[in-house]
Design an enzyme around this catalytic site. Structure first.
Site, PDB file in Angstrom:
ATOM      1  N   ARG A  81       1.564  -4.301   6.738  1.00 22.66           N
ATOM      2  CA  ARG A  81       0.876  -3.256   5.964  1.00 22.66           C
ATOM      3  C   ARG A  81       1.665  -1.960   6.078  1.00 22.66           C
ATOM      4  O   ARG A  81       1.686  -1.329   7.135  1.00 22.66           O
ATOM      5  CB  ARG A  81      -0.552  -3.037   6.451  1.00 22.66           C
ATOM      6  CG  ARG A  81      -1.220  -1.946   5.606  1.00 22.66           C
ATOM      7  CD  ARG A  81      -2.708  -1.969   5.636  1.00 22.66           C
ATOM      8  NE  ARG A  81      -3.203  -1.179   4.498  1.00 22.66           N
ATOM      9  CZ  ARG A  81      -4.429  -1.210   4.042  1.00 22.66           C
ATOM     10  NH1 ARG A  81      -5.318  -1.975   4.606  1.00 22.66           N
ATOM     11  NH2 ARG A  81      -4.796  -0.467   3.007  1.00 22.66           N
TER      12      ARG A  81
ATOM     13  N   ASN B  20       1.371   3.309  -2.949  1.00 24.29           N
ATOM     14  CA  ASN B  20       1.948   3.691  -4.252  1.00 24.29           C
ATOM     15  C   ASN B  20       1.390   5.029  -4.751  1.00 24.29           C
ATOM     16  O   ASN B  20       2.121   5.864  -5.267  1.00 24.29           O
ATOM     17  CB  ASN B  20       1.638   2.625  -5.316  1.00 24.29           C
ATOM     18  CG  ASN B  20       2.220   1.285  -4.977  1.00 24.29           C
ATOM     19  OD1 ASN B  20       3.116   1.190  -4.159  1.00 24.29           O
ATOM     20  ND2 ASN B  20       1.729   0.244  -5.621  1.00 24.29           N
TER      21      ASN B  20
ATOM     22  N   GLU C  37     -12.048  -4.900  -5.170  1.00 20.70           N
ATOM     23  CA  GLU C  37     -12.568  -3.521  -5.099  1.00 20.70           C
ATOM     24  C   GLU C  37     -11.757  -2.563  -5.983  1.00 20.70           C
ATOM     25  O   GLU C  37     -12.201  -1.453  -6.265  1.00 20.70           O
ATOM     26  CB  GLU C  37     -12.522  -3.011  -3.647  1.00 20.70           C
ATOM     27  CG  GLU C  37     -13.558  -3.638  -2.720  1.00 20.70           C
ATOM     28  CD  GLU C  37     -13.255  -5.094  -2.366  1.00 20.70           C
ATOM     29  OE1 GLU C  37     -12.066  -5.434  -2.182  1.00 20.70           O
ATOM     30  OE2 GLU C  37     -14.209  -5.902  -2.313  1.00 20.70           O
ATOM     31  N   ASN C  38     -10.555  -2.984  -6.395  1.00 15.69           N
ATOM     32  CA  ASN C  38      -9.699  -2.068  -7.164  1.00 15.69           C
ATOM     33  C   ASN C  38     -10.253  -1.745  -8.559  1.00 15.69           C
ATOM     34  O   ASN C  38      -9.786  -0.820  -9.220  1.00 15.69           O
ATOM     35  CB  ASN C  38      -8.262  -2.605  -7.282  1.00 15.69           C
ATOM     36  CG  ASN C  38      -7.467  -2.505  -5.994  1.00 15.69           C
ATOM     37  OD1 ASN C  38      -6.559  -3.292  -5.740  1.00 15.69           O
ATOM     38  ND2 ASN C  38      -7.799  -1.541  -5.146  1.00 15.69           N
TER      39      ASN C  38
ATOM     40  N   ASP D  90       0.814  -1.219   0.000  1.00 17.86           N
ATOM     41  CA  ASP D  90       0.000   0.000   0.000  1.00 17.86           C
ATOM     42  C   ASP D  90       0.850   1.274   0.000  1.00 17.86           C
ATOM     43  O   ASP D  90       1.928   1.304   0.591  1.00 17.86           O
ATOM     44  CB  ASP D  90      -0.910  -0.019   1.243  1.00 17.86           C
ATOM     45  CG  ASP D  90      -2.037   0.980   1.128  1.00 17.86           C
ATOM     46  OD1 ASP D  90      -2.298   1.466   0.020  1.00 17.86           O
ATOM     47  OD2 ASP D  90      -2.660   1.276   2.158  1.00 17.86           O
TER      48      ASP D  90
ATOM     49  N   ARG E 285      -0.021   7.564  -3.016  1.00 22.28           N
ATOM     50  CA  ARG E 285       0.435   8.721  -2.224  1.00 22.28           C
ATOM     51  C   ARG E 285       1.902   9.033  -2.508  1.00 22.28           C
ATOM     52  O   ARG E 285       2.323  10.177  -2.559  1.00 22.28           O
ATOM     53  CB  ARG E 285       0.225   8.455  -0.723  1.00 22.28           C
ATOM     54  CG  ARG E 285      -1.186   8.779  -0.268  1.00 22.28           C
ATOM     55  CD  ARG E 285      -1.488   8.170   1.069  1.00 22.28           C
ATOM     56  NE  ARG E 285      -1.672   6.729   0.958  1.00 22.28           N
ATOM     57  CZ  ARG E 285      -1.631   5.887   1.991  1.00 22.28           C
ATOM     58  NH1 ARG E 285      -1.406   6.355   3.201  1.00 22.28           N
ATOM     59  NH2 ARG E 285      -1.824   4.607   1.804  1.00 22.28           N
TER      60      ARG E 285
HETATM   61  C1  FPP Z   1      -2.057  -0.037  -3.249  1.00 26.98           C
HETATM   62  O1  FPP Z   1      -1.524   1.277  -3.265  1.00 26.98           O
HETATM   63  C2  FPP Z   1      -1.527  -0.786  -4.361  1.00 26.98           C
HETATM   64  C3  FPP Z   1      -2.268  -1.377  -5.342  1.00 26.98           C
HETATM   65  C4  FPP Z   1      -3.730  -1.288  -5.382  1.00 26.98           C
HETATM   66  C5  FPP Z   1      -1.634  -2.082  -6.451  1.00 26.98           C
HETATM   67  C6  FPP Z   1      -0.370  -2.823  -6.109  1.00 26.98           C
HETATM   68  C7  FPP Z   1       0.296  -3.134  -7.353  1.00 26.98           C
HETATM   69  C8  FPP Z   1       1.624  -3.102  -7.567  1.00 26.98           C
HETATM   70  C9  FPP Z   1       2.650  -2.866  -6.530  1.00 26.98           C
HETATM   71  C10 FPP Z   1       2.148  -3.383  -8.931  1.00 26.98           C
HETATM   72  C11 FPP Z   1       1.881  -4.826  -9.238  1.00 26.98           C
HETATM   73  C12 FPP Z   1       2.927  -5.380 -10.008  1.00 26.98           C
HETATM   74  C13 FPP Z   1       3.742  -6.365  -9.598  1.00 26.98           C
HETATM   75  C14 FPP Z   1       4.671  -6.884 -10.578  1.00 26.98           C
HETATM   76  C15 FPP Z   1       3.742  -6.923  -8.234  1.00 26.98           C
HETATM   77  P1  FPP Z   1      -2.521   2.493  -3.502  1.00 26.98           P
HETATM   78  O2  FPP Z   1      -2.523   2.785  -4.957  1.00 26.98           O
HETATM   79  O3  FPP Z   1      -3.843   2.175  -2.899  1.00 26.98           O
HETATM   80  O4  FPP Z   1      -1.802   3.638  -2.734  1.00 26.98           O
HETATM   81  P2  FPP Z   1      -2.523   4.823  -1.947  1.00 26.98           P
HETATM   82  O5  FPP Z   1      -3.168   4.210  -0.740  1.00 26.98           O
HETATM   83  O6  FPP Z   1      -1.384   5.722  -1.585  1.00 26.98           O
HETATM   84  O7  FPP Z   1      -3.502   5.447  -2.872  1.00 26.98           O
END
Ligand code: FPP
Length: 246
Positions: free
Chosen positions: A193, A27, A72-73, A25, A29
């Site tokens: 997490r 990415n 949910e994504n 989690d 932000r």
């Molecule tokens: C949550 O961060 C992350 C995800 C919903 C996607 C995770 C996917 C990856 C790391 C890439 C997948 C690829 C591989 C090869 C493993 P968020 O976007 O909800 O972050 P936020 O809470 O800051 O908005």
């Protein structure tokens, strides 16, 4: 690099959880903080995943489960969904090429029917071709939801009962577990997490009954093997009683 080798050496001197699960989690932000579109953070998150998966293999973790895309994504923008799917496709393409060298076993948890046929085929091929490897087993949770998994298992069990292959009286925790995506996989010992959020977000609802949680404020793209070591050290301080007494 020097530090990394030293860490690996130190790692051999303390217990390592058999099964680590991670909610990758933060990415979005991470990207926003850098003035990038939020979906831009996933490429960095994917790099962190590579580093952490290799590190887990080096220190002898047997199972690494990662939440790559939840049920949910799909509510996210098409641009963001395509970015994540594209990164997964790229990763699997490389994994298929380097399979013999890396010896990582891949298992996919989730309803793959909603993925593109190309990505779904890649998942099936990767799982099939890696099934006898002895490195870390990476469980990719893809279009995965804990509630969805439990309903899927209940549906399959009910169907087996209707077909006379099972009877409701036989149902116990072990039998029910065998209907989940995670059949054959021990429950996670440690669930990490990052990003400061403190909730389970529909991740491994059944399997996490006695898992130890470690939360950290580090955003996933910044998460390093040292952060993993800190989480393992915290885990090693915990007293696991599984509802009993020591
Ligand atoms: C949550 O961060 C992350 C995800 C919903 C996607 C995770 C996917 C990856 C790391 C890439 C997948 C690829 C591989 C090869 C493993 P968020 O976007 O909800 O972050 P936020 O809470 O800051 O908005």
């Amino acid at each position: 690099m020097g530090l990394f080798s030293k860490k690996t050496k130190q790692s051999a001197q303390r217990p390592v959880p058999q099964h680590i699960a991670i909610i990758m989690d933060g990415n979005g932000r991470w990207a926003t903080k850098r003035g990038m579109p939020r979906y831009g953070g996933h490429a960095y998150g994917a790099e962190t995943f590579r580093t952490i998966a290799n590190y887990c293999k080096d220190i002898g973790v047997k199972y690494l489960t990662v939440y790559a895309f939840s049920t949910e994504n799909w509510k996210r923008s098409q641009e963001e969904i395509s970015t994540i799917m594209g990164l997964l496709g790229k990763y699997l393409q490389e994994a298929l090429l380097d399979m013999e060298k890396n010896r990582v076993r891949f298992v996919f948890s989730g309803d793959l029917s909603r993925l593109s046929p190309e990505l779904r085929d890649m998942c099936i091929q990767t799982q099939e071709r890696s099934k006898d490897y002895d490195g870390v087993q990476v469980n990719f949770c893809l279009n995965y939801g804990g509630r969805d998994e439990i309903m899927m298992a209940a549906r399959r069990f009910a169907r087996d009962c209707m077909e006379g292959k099972q009877s409701p009286e036989n149902l116990d925790e072990g039998l029910f577990s065998s209907y989940l995506y995670s059949a054959q996989v021990p429950d996670p010992d440690l669930i990490i997490r990052p990003s400061g959020e403190k909730r389970t977000s529909n991740f491994l609802l059944w399997q996490s009954a006695y898992s130890e949680y470690v939360f950290t404020d580090v955003l996933w793209p910044d998460f390093t093997p040292e952060d993993l070591e800190k989480a393992i050290a915290e885990y090693n301080q915990r007293s696991r009683r599984f509802g009993g007494v020591k």
